[in-house]
Design a protein around this motif. Structure first.
Motif, PDB file in Angstrom:
ATOM      1  N   ILE A 144       0.947  -1.133  -0.097  1.00 18.40           N
ATOM      2  CA  ILE A 144      -0.064  -0.245   0.630  1.00 18.40           C
ATOM      3  C   ILE A 144       0.879   1.149  -0.152  1.00 18.40           C
ATOM      4  O   ILE A 144       1.892   1.367   0.925  1.00 18.40           O
ATOM      5  CB  ILE A 144      -0.622   0.183   1.204  1.00 18.40           C
ATOM      6  CG1 ILE A 144      -1.882   1.576   1.096  1.00 18.40           C
ATOM      7  CG2 ILE A 144      -0.646   0.113   2.619  1.00 18.40           C
ATOM      8  CD1 ILE A 144      -3.028   1.099   2.176  1.00 18.40           C
ATOM      9  N   ASP A 145       0.766   2.056  -0.529  1.00 18.69           N
ATOM     10  CA  ASP A 145       1.297   3.640  -0.762  1.00 18.69           C
ATOM     11  C   ASP A 145       1.095   4.533  -0.982  1.00 18.69           C
ATOM     12  O   ASP A 145      -1.164   4.323  -0.933  1.00 18.69           O
ATOM     13  CB  ASP A 145       2.327   3.896  -2.078  1.00 18.69           C
ATOM     14  CG  ASP A 145       1.708   2.976  -3.387  1.00 18.69           C
ATOM     15  OD1 ASP A 145       0.818   3.260  -3.751  1.00 18.69           O
ATOM     16  OD2 ASP A 145       1.929   2.227  -4.397  1.00 18.69           O
ATOM     17  N   VAL A 146       1.221   5.461  -0.690  1.00 17.70           N
ATOM     18  CA  VAL A 146       0.475   7.053  -0.697  1.00 17.70           C
ATOM     19  C   VAL A 146       1.368   8.077  -1.901  1.00 17.70           C
ATOM     20  O   VAL A 146       1.861   8.645  -0.903  1.00 17.70           O
ATOM     21  CB  VAL A 146      -0.455   7.349   0.431  1.00 17.70           C
ATOM     22  CG1 VAL A 146       1.551   7.697   1.340  1.00 17.70           C
ATOM     23  CG2 VAL A 146      -1.042   8.740   1.097  1.00 17.70           C
ATOM     24  N   GLU A 147       0.126   9.363  -1.999  1.00 18.61           N
ATOM     25  CA  GLU A 147       0.823   9.728  -2.571  1.00 18.61           C
ATOM     26  C   GLU A 147      -0.920  11.714  -2.076  1.00 18.61           C
ATOM     27  O   GLU A 147      -1.718  11.350  -1.940  1.00 18.61           O
ATOM     28  CB  GLU A 147       0.337   9.837  -4.075  1.00 18.61           C
ATOM     29  CG  GLU A 147       1.187   9.605  -4.778  1.00 18.61           C
ATOM     30  CD  GLU A 147       1.202   9.161  -6.756  1.00 18.61           C
ATOM     31  OE1 GLU A 147       0.313  10.080  -6.471  1.00 18.61           O
ATOM     32  OE2 GLU A 147       2.076   8.985  -7.106  1.00 18.61           O
TER      33      GLU A 147
ATOM     34  N   GLY B 104      -3.098  20.160   1.613  1.00 19.97           N
ATOM     35  CA  GLY B 104      -3.895  21.010   1.420  1.00 19.97           C
ATOM     36  C   GLY B 104      -4.674  21.094  -0.316  1.00 19.97           C
ATOM     37  O   GLY B 104      -5.569  20.997  -0.851  1.00 19.97           O
ATOM     38  N   GLN B 105      -4.563  19.484  -0.646  1.00 20.56           N
ATOM     39  CA  GLN B 105      -4.094  18.784  -2.076  1.00 20.56           C
ATOM     40  C   GLN B 105      -5.197  17.803  -1.925  1.00 20.56           C
ATOM     41  O   GLN B 105      -5.966  17.075  -3.350  1.00 20.56           O
ATOM     42  CB  GLN B 105      -3.254  19.655  -2.609  1.00 20.56           C
ATOM     43  CG  GLN B 105      -2.672  20.400  -2.952  1.00 20.56           C
ATOM     44  CD  GLN B 105      -1.281  20.875  -4.056  1.00 20.56           C
ATOM     45  OE1 GLN B 105      -1.243  19.327  -5.220  1.00 20.56           O
ATOM     46  NE2 GLN B 105      -1.099  21.968  -4.273  1.00 20.56           N
ATOM     47  N   GLY B 106      -5.107  17.127  -1.078  1.00 23.34           N
ATOM     48  CA  GLY B 106      -5.448  15.526  -0.879  1.00 23.34           C
ATOM     49  C   GLY B 106      -4.991  15.181  -0.852  1.00 23.34           C
ATOM     50  O   GLY B 106      -3.317  15.055  -1.303  1.00 23.34           O
ATOM     51  N   SER B 107      -5.477  13.283  -1.211  1.00 26.53           N
ATOM     52  CA  SER B 107      -4.364  12.193  -0.861  1.00 26.53           C
ATOM     53  C   SER B 107      -4.676  10.917  -1.719  1.00 26.53           C
ATOM     54  O   SER B 107      -6.129  11.048  -1.888  1.00 26.53           O
ATOM     55  CB  SER B 107      -4.069  11.891   0.817  1.00 26.53           C
ATOM     56  OG  SER B 107      -3.488  12.835   1.148  1.00 26.53           O
ATOM     57  N   VAL B 108      -4.050  10.490  -2.452  1.00 27.67           N
ATOM     58  CA  VAL B 108      -4.188   9.153  -3.102  1.00 27.67           C
ATOM     59  C   VAL B 108      -3.803   8.036  -2.256  1.00 27.67           C
ATOM     60  O   VAL B 108      -2.306   7.893  -2.277  1.00 27.67           O
ATOM     61  CB  VAL B 108      -4.135   9.619  -4.357  1.00 27.67           C
ATOM     62  CG1 VAL B 108      -4.173   8.040  -5.284  1.00 27.67           C
ATOM     63  CG2 VAL B 108      -4.805  10.225  -4.889  1.00 27.67           C
ATOM     64  N   PHE B 109      -4.278   7.190  -2.252  1.00 27.69           N
ATOM     65  CA  PHE B 109      -4.104   6.091  -1.428  1.00 27.69           C
ATOM     66  C   PHE B 109      -4.448   5.121  -2.166  1.00 27.69           C
ATOM     67  O   PHE B 109      -5.790   4.433  -2.713  1.00 27.69           O
ATOM     68  CB  PHE B 109      -4.374   5.224   0.511  1.00 27.69           C
ATOM     69  CG  PHE B 109      -4.220   6.234   0.947  1.00 27.69           C
ATOM     70  CD1 PHE B 109      -3.129   5.865   2.319  1.00 27.69           C
ATOM     71  CD2 PHE B 109      -4.554   7.343   1.583  1.00 27.69           C
ATOM     72  CE1 PHE B 109      -2.516   6.326   3.538  1.00 27.69           C
ATOM     73  CE2 PHE B 109      -4.729   7.892   2.881  1.00 27.69           C
ATOM     74  CZ  PHE B 109      -3.334   7.674   3.731  1.00 27.69           C
TER      75      PHE B 109
END
Length: 493
Positions: free
Chosen positions: A452-455, A459-464
């Motif tokens: 599992i990784d994340v970007e 203030g711009q949100g996240s993507v898992f």
């Protein structure tokens, strides 16, 4: 300096010292052997010259008796012809033992004079010469030969003395060199012992005391990082371990305080709710509100206790997986429908392909991971924002992504995002929790052989993104191997 370099230097020095000592021993042995040979040859040369001299005198005495028959040598029973044969043999032997050019030249002179003497003795009396003149000529040749033999003896004696003096000199040099090499060896051993005691044993003792004190509870104790590089590395490793253990202890204390605080909030709400229901008349509307509050607090308690139990099972290596081949689209759809049924105030969308996306997984555990990701996306996103759950991938991999438009995270927050009991500063202010959800989710995904990784950007949100191995309808692959971080005794079933 490292211990390896130090001992390599010491061993190299001792090897060099040994080579030098062996070389000097060979040189001394060779020189003494050469001197002993010279001394032996000189003694032998003196013996041969004296024997030749004696034989010449005996021969002259035997042939000096005028008118008498040829007598024999009374000491050895030899006649003058035999003595002459011995003289020639001795001259040949002396040529074979001569070791220097000067000795060979002097021996040639002796040979010439001896042969001249023998020729004078054997020559007939010439006309006009009396017997006395004939004898005088022979005696003159004999005297010349004897003088040459004396010089030859003196030469051999001088050579013997020189050899003895050289042997004495080299013997003295051997004693001096042996003493010097012994002193060098003792000095080297003394320096080695001093260096080891001062620069190696002292840091080791300090490291042992620090370790013992730390084990007895002295969490502030650290080992001095000094001495050879190996010991410095050991001290540095111990200090890092001590810092890590101290930090973990502080985290555990902070976790206990956080758990107690987070448990107190729902418990206080439950206590207040039960207290309100016992006062005065309870209307149906009031009872409904109280029951809704109780359900929410119980759900919070259940989630917190579940995360704690899962974390405990994972750390103990006892997480059990019931693996099945399932369509990831259906699992994602059930999670999305669950949150769409509630009033979250967000726009929740599901994006899936038209064909099945099969994985071999525990459906309950995989839904737990997706529930956690979607719940976090809703909690840390502003009301009215969009949260997207998508299923994709390629022929070998499946990717389930949860994207939000929330508060986002900095690079520093991302480094500790999946560490148990750690939460980013802005997350602590937005929603309650103990910081176990993402840690448990990561371990569950890794137990399935995925990652599992994340970007994220503040203030711009996240993507898992959850990455899993894709399977086909032809048949399931082998179960994934246990994660390396879990203990062998806790293999995933």
């Amino acid at each position: 300096m490292s211990l390896r370099a130090f001992f390599s230097t010491v061993v190299g020095g001792l090897v060099l010292l040994t080579v030098v000592a062996a070389t000097l021993l060979v040189v001394l042995t060779t020189a003494l052997e050469r001197m002993a040979s010279t001394l032996s040859e000189s003694v032998e040369g003196v013996r041969q010259a004296e024997e030749l001299e004696v034989d010449l005198l005996v021969h002259s005495r035997l042939v000096a008796l005028p008118g008498a028959p040829i007598l024999a040598d009374p000491s050895r029973g030899r006649s003058p012809p035999q003595i002459e044969a011995d003289l020639r043999r001795q001259l040949v032997e002396m040529h074979g033992t001569a070791s220097t050019q000067e000795e060979r030249e002097m021996l040639a002179e002796v040979q010439t004079q001896v042969y001249a003497y023998l020729h004078a003795q054997q020559a007939p009396l010439r006309p006009g010469f009396s017997g006395a003149q004939h004898d005088a000529t022979a005696m003159a040749s004999l005297d010349a030969a004897l003088r040459s033999l004396e010089r030859l003896i003196q030469l051999n004696v001088e050579q013997a003395q020189e050899a003895r003096q050289s042997a004495a000199y080299w013997s003295e040099m051997a004693n001096v060199l042996g003493l010097v090499l012994g002193l060098l060896l003792m000095t080297t051993l003394g320096l080695v012992i001093f260096w080891l005691r001062r620069f190696a044993l002292r840091p080791v003792t300090a490291l042992r005391h620090a370790m013992a004190g730390f084990g007895r509870g002295g969490r502030h104790l650290r080992a001095p990082e000094q001495g050879p590089s190996e010991i410095r590395d050991m001290a540095q490793t111990f200090n890092e371990m001590a810092d890590s253990l101290t930090h973990q202890q502080e985290q555990q204390l902070a976790f206990l305080a956080g758990v107690a605080h987070d448990l107190r909030n729902p418990l206080s709400a439950l206590k207040l709710s039960t207290a309100l229901t016992g006062r005065g008349e309870v209307t149906p509307e009031r009872m409904q509100r109280t029951l809704a509050l109780v359900r929410r607090q119980v759900a919070r308690l259940d989630q917190m206790v579940g995360d704690l139990l899962d974390a405990t099972r994972i750390e103990a290596g006892k997480l059990e997986l019931q693996l099945e081949v399932r369509d990831t689209r259906e699992l994602a759809r059930s999670v999305v429908e669950l949150y769409q049924s509630g009033d979250s105030g967000h726009t929740l969308e599901l994006v899936t392909p038209d064909t099945p996306v099969l994985v071999r997984a525990d459906p309950a555990r995989l839904e737990q991971v997706l529930n956690n990701l979607v719940s976090n996306a809703l909690k840390y996103s502003p009301s009215g924002s969009r949260v997207e759950v998508s299923v994709g991938g390629d022929a070998e991999h499946v990717v389930v992504a949860v994207a939000d438009q929330g508060i986002g995270m900095s690079a520093e927050d991302l480094r500790g995002l999946f560490i148990p009991f750690q939460r980013a500063g802005n997350a602590k202010q937005r929603a309650p929790g103990v910081g176990l959800g993402l840690s448990v989710s990561r371990r569950i995904v890794e137990a399935h052989g995925g990652r599992i990784d994340v970007e994220s950007q503040p203030g711009q949100g996240s993507v898992f993104r959850v990455h899993l191995a894709r399977v086909t309808s032809a048949g399931p692959p082998e179960p994934p191997a246990p994660n390396d971080e879990e203990e062998p005794a806790g293999a995933v079933h």
